[in-house]
Design a protein around this motif. Structure first.
Motif, PDB file in Angstrom:
ATOM      1  N   LEU A  84      -3.472  -4.325  -5.750  1.00  0.00           N
ATOM      2  CA  LEU A  84      -3.096  -3.734  -4.438  1.00  0.00           C
ATOM      3  C   LEU A  84      -3.168  -4.782  -3.207  1.00  0.00           C
ATOM      4  CD1 LEU A  84      -2.385  -0.947  -3.032  1.00  0.00           C
ATOM      5  CD2 LEU A  84      -4.499  -0.613  -2.287  1.00  0.00           C
ATOM      6  N   ILE A  85      -2.098  -4.874  -2.522  1.00  0.00           N
ATOM      7  CA  ILE A  85      -2.150  -6.063  -1.654  1.00  0.00           C
ATOM      8  C   ILE A  85      -1.960  -5.626  -0.196  1.00  0.00           C
ATOM      9  CG2 ILE A  85       0.332  -6.901  -1.713  1.00  0.00           C
ATOM     10  CD1 ILE A  85      -0.469  -9.648  -1.748  1.00  0.00           C
ATOM     11  N   PRO A  86      -2.470  -6.165   0.686  1.00  0.00           N
ATOM     12  CA  PRO A  86      -2.537  -5.419   2.406  1.00  0.00           C
ATOM     13  C   PRO A  86      -1.108  -5.635   2.995  1.00  0.00           C
ATOM     14  CG  PRO A  86      -4.125  -7.401   2.231  1.00  0.00           C
ATOM     15  CD  PRO A  86      -3.323  -7.278   0.825  1.00  0.00           C
ATOM     16  N   MET A  87      -0.268  -5.131   2.344  1.00  0.00           N
ATOM     17  CA  MET A  87       0.998  -5.094   3.269  1.00  0.00           C
ATOM     18  C   MET A  87       1.508  -3.780   2.765  1.00  0.00           C
ATOM     19  SD  MET A  87       3.534  -7.672   1.104  1.00  0.00           S
ATOM     20  CE  MET A  87       4.241  -7.089  -0.555  1.00  0.00           C
ATOM     21  N   THR A  88       2.830  -3.292   3.781  1.00  0.00           N
ATOM     22  CA  THR A  88       2.879  -1.929   3.634  1.00  0.00           C
ATOM     23  C   THR A  88       3.964  -1.867   2.328  1.00  0.00           C
ATOM     24  OG1 THR A  88       2.869  -1.794   6.079  1.00  0.00           O
ATOM     25  CG2 THR A  88       4.420  -0.161   4.807  1.00  0.00           C
ATOM     26  N   ARG A  89       5.029  -2.511   2.381  1.00  0.00           N
ATOM     27  CA  ARG A  89       6.065  -2.372   1.212  1.00  0.00           C
ATOM     28  C   ARG A  89       6.119  -3.636   0.551  1.00  0.00           C
ATOM     29  NH1 ARG A  89      10.070   0.725   4.688  1.00  0.00           N
ATOM     30  NH2 ARG A  89      11.462   0.741   2.588  1.00  0.00           N
ATOM     31  N   GLY A  90       6.794  -3.700  -0.666  1.00  0.00           N
ATOM     32  CA  GLY A  90       7.088  -4.792  -1.212  1.00  0.00           C
ATOM     33  C   GLY A  90       6.439  -4.771  -2.690  1.00  0.00           C
ATOM     34  N   MET A  91       6.928  -5.559  -3.595  1.00  0.00           N
ATOM     35  CA  MET A  91       6.299  -5.649  -5.059  1.00  0.00           C
ATOM     36  C   MET A  91       6.950  -7.041  -5.772  1.00  0.00           C
ATOM     37  SD  MET A  91       6.276  -2.997  -8.200  1.00  0.00           S
ATOM     38  CE  MET A  91       5.235  -1.941  -7.170  1.00  0.00           C
ATOM     39  N   LEU A  92       5.953  -7.502  -6.329  1.00  0.00           N
ATOM     40  CA  LEU A  92       6.036  -9.021  -7.194  1.00  0.00           C
ATOM     41  C   LEU A  92       5.712  -8.919  -8.288  1.00  0.00           C
ATOM     42  CD1 LEU A  92       7.277 -11.937  -6.553  1.00  0.00           C
ATOM     43  CD2 LEU A  92       5.145 -12.628  -5.905  1.00  0.00           C
ATOM     44  N   SER A  93       6.221  -8.987  -9.413  1.00  0.00           N
ATOM     45  CA  SER A  93       5.749  -9.006 -10.763  1.00  0.00           C
ATOM     46  C   SER A  93       5.915 -10.560 -11.262  1.00  0.00           C
ATOM     47  CB  SER A  93       6.376  -8.306 -11.619  1.00  0.00           C
ATOM     48  OG  SER A  93       6.059  -6.776 -11.250  1.00  0.00           O
ATOM     49  N   THR A  94       4.644 -11.052 -11.819  1.00  0.00           N
ATOM     50  CA  THR A  94       4.799 -12.390 -12.508  1.00  0.00           C
ATOM     51  C   THR A  94       4.536 -12.117 -13.763  1.00  0.00           C
ATOM     52  OG1 THR A  94       3.727 -13.375 -10.379  1.00  0.00           O
ATOM     53  CG2 THR A  94       3.745 -14.943 -12.179  1.00  0.00           C
ATOM     54  N   ILE A  95       5.429 -12.840 -14.766  1.00  0.00           N
ATOM     55  CA  ILE A  95       5.512 -12.580 -16.050  1.00  0.00           C
ATOM     56  C   ILE A  95       5.284 -13.882 -16.937  1.00  0.00           C
ATOM     57  CG2 ILE A  95       6.592 -11.416 -17.910  1.00  0.00           C
ATOM     58  CD1 ILE A  95       8.434  -9.793 -15.618  1.00  0.00           C
ATOM     59  N   TYR A  96       4.433 -14.045 -17.710  1.00  0.00           N
ATOM     60  CA  TYR A  96       4.204 -15.113 -18.493  1.00  0.00           C
ATOM     61  C   TYR A  96       4.808 -14.974 -19.840  1.00  0.00           C
ATOM     62  CZ  TYR A  96       1.137 -15.848 -14.501  1.00  0.00           C
ATOM     63  OH  TYR A  96       0.645 -16.192 -13.240  1.00  0.00           O
ATOM     64  N   LEU A 104      -9.414   7.177   0.270  1.00  0.00           N
ATOM     65  CA  LEU A 104     -10.423   6.272   1.035  1.00  0.00           C
ATOM     66  C   LEU A 104      -9.617   4.793   0.701  1.00  0.00           C
ATOM     67  CD1 LEU A 104     -13.108   5.445   2.216  1.00  0.00           C
ATOM     68  CD2 LEU A 104     -13.897   5.596   0.103  1.00  0.00           C
ATOM     69  N   ASN A 105      -9.353   4.626  -0.675  1.00  0.00           N
ATOM     70  CA  ASN A 105      -8.797   3.507  -1.218  1.00  0.00           C
ATOM     71  C   ASN A 105      -7.867   2.803  -0.488  1.00  0.00           C
ATOM     72  OD1 ASN A 105     -10.699   3.511  -3.294  1.00  0.00           O
ATOM     73  ND2 ASN A 105      -9.266   4.462  -4.544  1.00  0.00           N
ATOM     74  N   THR A 106      -7.027   3.536   0.415  1.00  0.00           N
ATOM     75  CA  THR A 106      -5.809   3.282   1.107  1.00  0.00           C
ATOM     76  C   THR A 106      -5.958   3.236   2.523  1.00  0.00           C
ATOM     77  OG1 THR A 106      -4.782   5.255   1.194  1.00  0.00           O
ATOM     78  CG2 THR A 106      -4.194   3.564  -0.828  1.00  0.00           C
ATOM     79  N   VAL A 119       0.833  -1.322  -0.028  1.00  0.00           N
ATOM     80  CA  VAL A 119      -0.042  -0.012  -0.046  1.00  0.00           C
ATOM     81  C   VAL A 119       0.827   1.213  -0.050  1.00  0.00           C
ATOM     82  CG1 VAL A 119      -1.868   1.289   1.097  1.00  0.00           C
ATOM     83  CG2 VAL A 119      -1.911  -1.390   1.205  1.00  0.00           C
ATOM     84  N   SER A 120       2.126   1.176   0.390  1.00  0.00           N
ATOM     85  CA  SER A 120       3.023   2.357   0.527  1.00  0.00           C
ATOM     86  C   SER A 120       3.193   2.959  -1.058  1.00  0.00           C
ATOM     87  CB  SER A 120       4.342   2.095   1.145  1.00  0.00           C
ATOM     88  OG  SER A 120       4.891   1.118   0.380  1.00  0.00           O
ATOM     89  N   GLY A 121       2.959   2.032  -2.121  1.00  0.00           N
ATOM     90  CA  GLY A 121       3.009   2.554  -3.339  1.00  0.00           C
ATOM     91  C   GLY A 121       2.145   3.536  -3.657  1.00  0.00           C
ATOM     92  N   ALA A 122       0.891   3.769  -2.913  1.00  0.00           N
ATOM     93  CA  ALA A 122       0.105   4.742  -3.279  1.00  0.00           C
ATOM     94  C   ALA A 122       0.386   5.978  -2.745  1.00  0.00           C
ATOM     95  CB  ALA A 122      -1.402   4.169  -2.646  1.00  0.00           C
ATOM     96  N   GLY A 123       1.621   6.063  -1.808  1.00  0.00           N
ATOM     97  CA  GLY A 123       2.026   7.394  -1.417  1.00  0.00           C
ATOM     98  C   GLY A 123       1.314   7.740   0.127  1.00  0.00           C
TER      99      GLY A 123
END
Length: 345
Positions: free
Chosen positions: A234-246, A189-191, A180-184
């Motif tokens: 958007l996933i409910p954790m503060t920081r981190g990002m994972l991309s899955t590429i096919y 309301l969304n965060t 969620v930190s990626g939203a600033g």
């Protein structure tokens, strides 16, 4: 010592810059710009910075640029251009963490961001700051456009494969998830906790603003037009990002060969780690660090591979990469001032 000012210092990426630059062996922070908190001590806004007694200034005050050698802009899109113009007039270097200088076509930028982009002469001076790909150009740049967080995970995984012709250029499908930190830091309301906790949602469909940035850089490296399908969540954790590429493999390539190709490509690039084939990177492994961890899974039944790419969205996806860019611009050790290990567990 190199003197640095940060404009937009009180957002999440701004405070990460303060944290890392305050421990950088070659940097002195001389200015913190914040319209919302002008006149306040930075440690009052972020109490964990007690001992860093820096007063926030109105960024409209030219002195914040005058007294620095490099300016970091940690601002929302559409706000960077006036500061970049002032900095260039005074012979300063700039790293822009926003989107304003990432896209080279002004019409494309305007259609996706609904705001006027920089003039052509400014855009021509800007270098896209994906450190492991554009290091030589960054070294001679006066303006660096720091990549977005999603693009960092995706481009680092895909560019070597496109350059070597290892994957088919059609049907690139990407599923990404961000903390969620990626939203600033601004209220939305969304965060809110009650809106995000125990929830997982896709957003920005079907045309997320990072798409033209990614397609621009992928097309440049593939030497032909590349279109992608991209879905962020958007996933409910503060920081981190994972991309899955096919991806579909070109003839003559296997998952093992792609793994070896990436290992060779990044062997001398400290902040990209290619983990074992069939091993999935975790966001917790990179949290608090400037690393990008990339894993590969083979699917020979369908002639496909799945690549997973993990970063800390606030560090390698923003402030850490900005400092890595600065280090390159000033001829410093790329690792200087950057956290070498994460915060696991």
């Amino acid at each position: 010592m190199i003197k640095a000012s940060i404009i937009g210092a009180t957002g999440y990426t701004g405070q990460e810059l303060v944290k890392m630059l305050s421990g950088h062996p070659h940097i002195e922070i001389v200015g913190l710009g914040s319209k919302s908190y002008a006149g306040e001590n930075f440690s009052k806004i972020y109490p964990h910075f007690r001992g860093i007694d820096l007063i926030c200034e109105n960024p409209e005050n030219d002195e914040i640029i005058d007294k620095a050698d490099i300016i970091f802009l940690a601002l929302p899109h559409g706000l960077s251009v006036p500061y970049v113009k002032k900095a260039l007039e005074k012979g300063k270097k700039v790293v822009d963490l926003g989107a304003d200088f990432r896209i080279k076509d002004r019409d494309i930028y305007q259609s996706w961001y609904k705001t006027q982009g920089p003039e052509e002469d400014l855009l021509e001076k800007a270098v896209y700051g994906l450190c492991e790909i554009n290091k030589e150009k960054i070294a001679g740049a006066q303006i660096v456009a720091n990549p977005g967080c999603y693009p960092t995970t995706i481009l680092l995984a895909l560019i070597p494969l496109l350059q070597k012709g290892a994957i088919k250029k059609q049907n690139i499908i990407i599923d990404s998830k961000s903390g969620v930190s990626g939203a600033g830091r601004s209220l939305s309301l969304n965060t809110h906790l009650c809106e995000t906790n125990e929830d997982l949602k896709a957003y920005g469909l079907p045309l997320h603003r990072h798409i033209p940035e990614m397609e621009q850089e992928l097309s440049l490296n593939a030497e032909e037009e590349i279109n992608i399908t991209f879905t962020p969540h958007l996933i409910p954790m503060t920081r981190g990002m994972l991309s899955t590429i096919y991806l579909e493999l070109e003839e003559g390539f296997t998952g093992e060969k792609v793994h070896s190709l990436l290992k060779e490509f990044y062997k001398d690039k400290h902040f990209v780690r290619i983990i074992g084939e069939g091993e999935s990177p975790h966001t917790k492994w990179v949290s608090g660090s400037n690393y990008c961890d990339i894993g590969i899974f083979s699917d020979p039944r369908n002639n496909r591979i799945t690549i997973l790419s993990a970063i800390d969205n606030l560090i390698k996806g923003a402030s850490g990469q900005a400092i890595q860019n600065m280090n390159i611009m000033f001829g410093l050790d790329e690792k200087a001032g950057l956290p070498l290990w994460g915060m696991y567990p």
